[in-house]
Design a protein around this motif. Structure first.
Motif, PDB file in Angstrom:
ATOM      1  N   ALA A 145      11.819   1.843   0.535  1.00 15.01           N
ATOM      2  CA  ALA A 145      11.603   3.288   0.436  1.00 15.01           C
ATOM      3  C   ALA A 145      12.653   3.965  -0.444  1.00 15.01           C
ATOM      4  O   ALA A 145      12.348   4.921  -1.158  1.00 15.01           O
ATOM      5  N   GLY A 146      13.863   3.459  -0.437  1.00 16.99           N
ATOM      6  CA  GLY A 146      14.929   4.041  -1.251  1.00 16.99           C
ATOM      7  C   GLY A 146      14.734   3.878  -2.744  1.00 16.99           C
ATOM      8  O   GLY A 146      15.377   4.559  -3.539  1.00 16.99           O
ATOM      9  N   PHE A 147      13.831   2.987  -3.143  1.00 15.36           N
ATOM     10  CA  PHE A 147      13.542   2.763  -4.561  1.00 15.36           C
ATOM     11  C   PHE A 147      12.615   3.828  -5.122  1.00 15.36           C
ATOM     12  O   PHE A 147      12.396   3.884  -6.311  1.00 15.36           O
ATOM     13  N   GLY A 148      12.016   4.631  -4.250  1.00 17.79           N
ATOM     14  CA  GLY A 148      10.982   5.570  -4.657  1.00 17.79           C
ATOM     15  C   GLY A 148       9.636   4.938  -4.376  1.00 17.79           C
ATOM     16  O   GLY A 148       9.535   3.965  -3.630  1.00 17.79           O
ATOM     17  N   PRO A 149       8.583   5.480  -4.976  1.00 16.88           N
ATOM     18  CA  PRO A 149       7.246   4.937  -4.702  1.00 16.88           C
ATOM     19  C   PRO A 149       7.120   3.477  -5.155  1.00 16.88           C
ATOM     20  O   PRO A 149       7.459   3.152  -6.294  1.00 16.88           O
ATOM     21  N   VAL A 150       6.697   2.603  -4.259  1.00 15.69           N
ATOM     22  CA  VAL A 150       6.450   1.203  -4.590  1.00 15.69           C
ATOM     23  C   VAL A 150       5.003   0.862  -4.258  1.00 15.69           C
ATOM     24  O   VAL A 150       4.387   1.482  -3.402  1.00 15.69           O
ATOM     25  N   THR A 151       4.500  -0.123  -4.962  1.00 16.95           N
ATOM     26  CA  THR A 151       3.156  -0.642  -4.713  1.00 16.95           C
ATOM     27  C   THR A 151       3.310  -2.023  -4.104  1.00 16.95           C
ATOM     28  O   THR A 151       4.076  -2.844  -4.605  1.00 16.95           O
ATOM     29  N   ILE A 152       2.576  -2.259  -3.024  1.00 16.40           N
ATOM     30  CA  ILE A 152       2.641  -3.552  -2.343  1.00 16.40           C
ATOM     31  C   ILE A 152       1.239  -4.136  -2.348  1.00 16.40           C
ATOM     32  O   ILE A 152       0.308  -3.537  -1.811  1.00 16.40           O
ATOM     33  N   ARG A 153       1.093  -5.292  -2.980  1.00 19.26           N
ATOM     34  CA  ARG A 153      -0.225  -5.930  -3.112  1.00 19.26           C
ATOM     35  C   ARG A 153      -0.163  -7.366  -2.627  1.00 19.26           C
ATOM     36  O   ARG A 153       0.860  -8.036  -2.747  1.00 19.26           O
ATOM     37  N   ARG A 154      -1.288  -7.856  -2.121  1.00 19.58           N
ATOM     38  CA  ARG A 154      -1.390  -9.254  -1.708  1.00 19.58           C
ATOM     39  C   ARG A 154      -1.171 -10.152  -2.919  1.00 19.58           C
ATOM     40  O   ARG A 154      -1.690  -9.891  -3.998  1.00 19.58           O
ATOM     41  N   MET A 155      -0.361 -11.203  -2.742  1.00 17.98           N
ATOM     42  CA  MET A 155      -0.081 -12.129  -3.833  1.00 17.98           C
ATOM     43  C   MET A 155       0.395 -13.451  -3.242  1.00 17.98           C
ATOM     44  O   MET A 155       1.326 -13.468  -2.435  1.00 17.98           O
ATOM     45  N   PHE A 156      -0.198 -14.565  -3.632  1.00 17.00           N
ATOM     46  CA  PHE A 156       0.225 -15.894  -3.195  1.00 17.00           C
ATOM     47  C   PHE A 156       0.391 -15.990  -1.675  1.00 17.00           C
ATOM     48  O   PHE A 156       1.398 -16.472  -1.172  1.00 17.00           O
ATOM     49  N   SER A 157      -0.538 -15.495  -0.921  1.00 15.76           N
ATOM     50  CA  SER A 157      -0.468 -15.488   0.549  1.00 15.76           C
ATOM     51  C   SER A 157       0.673 -14.634   1.073  1.00 15.76           C
ATOM     52  O   SER A 157       1.050 -14.744   2.228  1.00 15.76           O
ATOM     53  N   GLY A 158       1.251 -13.816   0.252  1.00 16.80           N
ATOM     54  CA  GLY A 158       2.319 -12.904   0.648  1.00 16.80           C
ATOM     55  C   GLY A 158       2.060 -11.552   0.016  1.00 16.80           C
ATOM     56  O   GLY A 158       0.915 -11.112  -0.083  1.00 16.80           O
TER      57      GLY A 158
END
Length: 64
Positions: free
Chosen positions: A11-24
């Protein structure tokens, strides 16, 4: 690690995008992927300037 935990962690980085990738999850900001959360580990993108610092801290590179 789940999506909510990762969103809170970065959260401290600002807006981040988190997407499914390589089972993670792949984590990116401003369209640049900078981390991979996989199998209870977090891998951060390194470059020539930061690689030695990560290695000195005990980090290991991602490998299959």
């Amino acid at each position: 690690m789940d999506r909510d935990y990762l969103a809170e962690l970065f959260a401290g980085f600002g807006p981040v995008t988190i997407r499914r990738m390589f089972s993670g999850f792949g984590i990116s900001a401003d369209g640049i992927n900078f981390a991979l959360a996989l199998r209870s580990r977090l891998y951060l993108r390194a470059d020539e300037a930061s690689f030695a610092k990560f290695e000195a801290a005990g980090s290991q590179p991602f490998s299959y």
